[in-house]
Design a protein around this motif. Sequence first.
Motif, PDB file in Angstrom:
ATOM      1  N   LEU A   1      -9.561   0.558  -7.263  1.00 16.07           N
ATOM      2  CA  LEU A   1      -8.660  -0.779  -6.706  1.00 16.07           C
ATOM      3  C   LEU A   1      -9.559  -1.349  -7.158  1.00 16.07           C
ATOM      4  N   LYS A   2      -8.727  -3.209  -7.178  1.00 14.92           N
ATOM      5  CA  LYS A   2      -9.481  -4.044  -7.572  1.00 14.92           C
ATOM      6  C   LYS A   2     -10.056  -4.770  -6.433  1.00 14.92           C
ATOM      7  N   THR A   3     -10.881  -5.486  -6.277  1.00 19.96           N
ATOM      8  CA  THR A   3     -11.594  -6.088  -5.520  1.00 19.96           C
ATOM      9  C   THR A   3     -11.469  -7.301  -5.586  1.00 19.96           C
ATOM     10  N   PRO A   4     -11.416  -8.874  -4.797  1.00 23.05           N
ATOM     11  CA  PRO A   4     -11.102 -10.231  -4.892  1.00 23.05           C
ATOM     12  C   PRO A   4     -12.555 -10.793  -6.109  1.00 23.05           C
ATOM     13  N   ASP A   5     -13.674  -9.953  -6.239  1.00 17.25           N
ATOM     14  CA  ASP A   5     -14.918 -10.409  -6.925  1.00 17.25           C
ATOM     15  C   ASP A   5     -14.782  -9.397  -8.027  1.00 17.25           C
ATOM     16  N   ASN A   6     -14.169  -8.907  -8.364  1.00 19.63           N
ATOM     17  CA  ASN A   6     -14.251  -8.550 -10.321  1.00 19.63           C
ATOM     18  C   ASN A   6     -14.729  -7.509 -10.184  1.00 19.63           C
ATOM     19  N   THR A   7     -14.425  -6.283  -9.096  1.00 16.57           N
ATOM     20  CA  THR A   7     -15.097  -5.165  -8.874  1.00 16.57           C
ATOM     21  C   THR A   7     -13.746  -3.921  -8.452  1.00 16.57           C
ATOM     22  N   LEU A   8     -14.471  -2.927  -8.471  1.00 17.47           N
ATOM     23  CA  LEU A   8     -13.467  -2.084  -8.623  1.00 17.47           C
ATOM     24  C   LEU A   8     -14.077  -1.120  -7.850  1.00 17.47           C
ATOM     25  N   VAL A   9     -13.252  -0.244  -6.531  1.00 18.10           N
ATOM     26  CA  VAL A   9     -14.112   0.633  -5.740  1.00 18.10           C
ATOM     27  C   VAL A   9     -13.273   1.938  -5.948  1.00 18.10           C
ATOM     28  N   PHE A  10     -13.583   2.733  -5.646  1.00 12.49           N
ATOM     29  CA  PHE A  10     -13.103   4.459  -6.202  1.00 12.49           C
ATOM     30  C   PHE A  10     -12.974   5.061  -4.423  1.00 12.49           C
ATOM     31  N   VAL A  11     -11.457   5.392  -4.854  1.00 13.33           N
ATOM     32  CA  VAL A  11     -10.780   6.026  -3.575  1.00 13.33           C
ATOM     33  C   VAL A  11     -10.171   7.267  -3.508  1.00 13.33           C
ATOM     34  N   SER A  12      -9.732   8.019  -2.864  1.00 14.11           N
ATOM     35  CA  SER A  12      -9.014   9.516  -3.618  1.00 14.11           C
ATOM     36  C   SER A  12      -7.560   8.164  -3.478  1.00 14.11           C
ATOM     37  N   PRO A  13      -6.584   9.059  -4.248  1.00 16.19           N
ATOM     38  CA  PRO A  13      -5.654   8.980  -4.274  1.00 16.19           C
ATOM     39  C   PRO A  13      -4.601   8.085  -2.561  1.00 16.19           C
ATOM     40  N   GLN A  14      -4.877   9.717  -1.886  1.00 17.02           N
ATOM     41  CA  GLN A  14      -4.350   9.665  -0.249  1.00 17.02           C
ATOM     42  C   GLN A  14      -4.797   8.899   0.212  1.00 17.02           C
ATOM     43  N   GLU A  15      -6.354   8.047   0.148  1.00 20.15           N
ATOM     44  CA  GLU A  15      -6.520   6.672   1.152  1.00 20.15           C
ATOM     45  C   GLU A  15      -6.189   5.948   0.695  1.00 20.15           C
ATOM     46  N   ALA A  16      -5.974   5.755  -1.684  1.00 19.85           N
ATOM     47  CA  ALA A  16      -5.281   4.102  -2.109  1.00 19.85           C
ATOM     48  C   ALA A  16      -3.752   4.208  -1.229  1.00 19.85           C
ATOM     49  N   ALA A  17      -3.020   5.418  -1.101  1.00 19.18           N
ATOM     50  CA  ALA A  17      -1.799   5.065  -0.714  1.00 19.18           C
ATOM     51  C   ALA A  17      -1.995   4.324   0.728  1.00 19.18           C
ATOM     52  N   PHE A  18      -2.599   4.682   1.488  1.00 14.17           N
ATOM     53  CA  PHE A  18      -2.736   4.296   2.933  1.00 14.17           C
ATOM     54  C   PHE A  18      -3.212   2.947   2.736  1.00 14.17           C
ATOM     55  N   ILE A  19      -4.182   2.357   1.818  1.00 20.45           N
ATOM     56  CA  ILE A  19      -4.088   0.903   1.987  1.00 20.45           C
ATOM     57  C   ILE A  19      -3.817  -0.078   2.028  1.00 20.45           C
ATOM     58  N   ARG A  20      -2.650   0.574   0.533  1.00 20.81           N
ATOM     59  CA  ARG A  20      -1.545  -0.346   0.460  1.00 20.81           C
ATOM     60  C   ARG A  20      -0.408  -0.188   0.684  1.00 20.81           C
ATOM     61  N   LYS A  21       0.161   0.982   1.973  1.00 20.90           N
ATOM     62  CA  LYS A  21       0.797   0.833   2.475  1.00 20.90           C
ATOM     63  C   LYS A  21       0.619  -0.501   3.766  1.00 20.90           C
ATOM     64  N   ASP A  22      -0.691  -0.399   4.302  1.00 19.89           N
ATOM     65  CA  ASP A  22      -1.108  -1.556   5.292  1.00 19.89           C
ATOM     66  C   ASP A  22      -0.909  -2.291   5.241  1.00 19.89           C
ATOM     67  N   GLN A  23      -1.962  -2.768   3.448  1.00 17.84           N
ATOM     68  CA  GLN A  23      -1.699  -3.811   3.010  1.00 17.84           C
ATOM     69  C   GLN A  23      -0.021  -4.679   2.675  1.00 17.84           C
ATOM     70  N   ALA A  24       1.297  -3.729   2.737  1.00 21.73           N
ATOM     71  CA  ALA A  24       2.436  -4.014   2.119  1.00 21.73           C
ATOM     72  C   ALA A  24       2.840  -4.325   3.639  1.00 21.73           C
ATOM     73  N   ASP A  25       2.864  -3.969   4.733  1.00 22.43           N
ATOM     74  CA  ASP A  25       2.843  -3.618   6.224  1.00 22.43           C
ATOM     75  C   ASP A  25       2.343  -4.628   6.834  1.00 22.43           C
ATOM     76  N   CYS A  26       1.586  -5.572   5.852  1.00 17.61           N
ATOM     77  CA  CYS A  26       0.721  -6.945   7.020  1.00 17.61           C
ATOM     78  C   CYS A  26       2.134  -7.923   8.089  1.00 17.61           C
ATOM     79  N   MET A  27       2.061  -7.907   8.785  1.00 18.57           N
ATOM     80  CA  MET A  27       2.546  -8.541  10.458  1.00 18.57           C
ATOM     81  C   MET A  27       1.842 -10.100  10.386  1.00 18.57           C
ATOM     82  N   GLY A  28       0.079 -10.373   9.602  1.00 19.06           N
ATOM     83  CA  GLY A  28       0.357 -12.160   9.757  1.00 19.06           C
ATOM     84  C   GLY A  28      -0.799 -12.350  11.282  1.00 19.06           C
ATOM     85  N   CYS A  29      -1.214 -11.030  11.438  1.00 26.70           N
ATOM     86  CA  CYS A  29      -1.934 -10.937  12.696  1.00 26.70           C
ATOM     87  C   CYS A  29      -3.429 -12.082  12.896  1.00 26.70           C
TER      88      CYS A  29
END
Length: 467
Positions: A359-387
């Motif tokens: 997964l790309k970061t804002p600092d031109n780096t990549l972090v490596f995660v499992s496909p399952q964790e990647a799905a959790f991260i992307r869902k949490d980002q998509a579900d943002c409620m602006g807290c």
Amino acid sequence: MFQGLQSINYGGREVLPLIEGGKGVAASNHMSSGAWAAAGGIGTVSAVNADSYDENGRVIPQIFHGNTRKERHEELIQYAIDGAVDQVRRAFEIASGRGAININVLWEMGGAQRVLHGVLEKTKGLVSGVTCGAGMPYKLSEIAAQYNVSYLPIVSSARAFRALWKRAYSKAAEWLGAVVYEDPWKAGGHNGLSNAEDPEEPEDPYPRVKALRETMREGGISDDLPIVMAGGVWYLRDWADWIDNPELGQVAFQYGTRPLLTQESPIPQAWKDTLPTLDEGDILLHKFSPTGFYSSAVYNDFLQNLEARSERQIAFSREAAGDHQYQLDVGVKGKNFWVTRGDLLRAREWDALGFRTALKTPDNTLVFVSPQEAAFIRKDQADCMGCLSQCQFSSWKDKDNNTTGRLADPRSFCIQKSLQDIVHGGPTDHNLMFAGHNAFNFKKDPFYSNGFVPTVQQLVDRIQTGD
């Protein structure tokens, strides 16, 4: 009362110089704050997305129905106002005219000013003051003055207070109730550690608080206005040379961690059970929070996972340049990721271990995660409620076009989701568990021997003995 410790005049009433630290989400509520005020101190309702209740007294789950982040943000603000109003009214009833009730907000929470207006408008005569940190709350004094309540800014340096005073607070000096100095190396939760300070080199709070008092004097602020010491406060006997000290003026003390383990504390039993097991060093000062601030929490599986995620990180270029002469062949789609040979080999090792998604970061780096964790991260980002006013994890911003303009950062996490989960019974190992660095005293302090859990009144009585 412990030698030299005296009551303070706060909002026209005499109260103990003992303040309950406000802890959100929902870790300080009407039960704890009402009881703290009833014991004669200043109880603090967390107004950060506080719980509200249905007609049967059950917590109303904060479920979001909006299709967009903006729509969910509006729902969140309404939840926040409704919850805080409910908590304040209940706390005030428990206090029964004793002590005082404050509310606590984070200036960097989403819609902070709207929440403050909404809560104070509906709790007139119930709230004595507002404590506020996590940012530079310039408008805090203006809002407090509108509702005739005190304001208590939380700062970690004389420099921060000087800026607030010169720009705003001097114009509403009569409503300044106290100044909270929060030790950024010892306090739990978010803190005000700046780029000029080393997180690995804690500084003695005494000269910093002395400098704060000198700055306050420069502004014509009386020594009778308390400086509230917060962070690292356990035994009052450890602070004997601060009390009745002409260099410091009037002082009071804030307790955030000790009230977690009381009968009235609203945190789940599993969280309470964890506290007496902690050893010195089990609290981590870290920078994974999506606020961008440092914060301190129990070093559990949740934080260890975030650490490991960031360690599985490599820099990349979009074209071959310098040491980046090797095309990355795992974790990404496409061929435009150029890395060093060493990083290529590391990435292949991570891929073999199951961390197959980069997964790309804002600092031109990549972090490596499992496909399952990647799905959790992307869902949490998509579900943002602006807290938050600005969120590094989701790139949300509560102004303008609702985006920071930066890439969402997978090295962080959804703090609203985690804090809501742990306080409502979610697993303690897999969520953010805030605590101060002195939490190891739950194991060492004889007050808690044989599994004793005090009432708030018993805790306040104990504190007044010096222990």
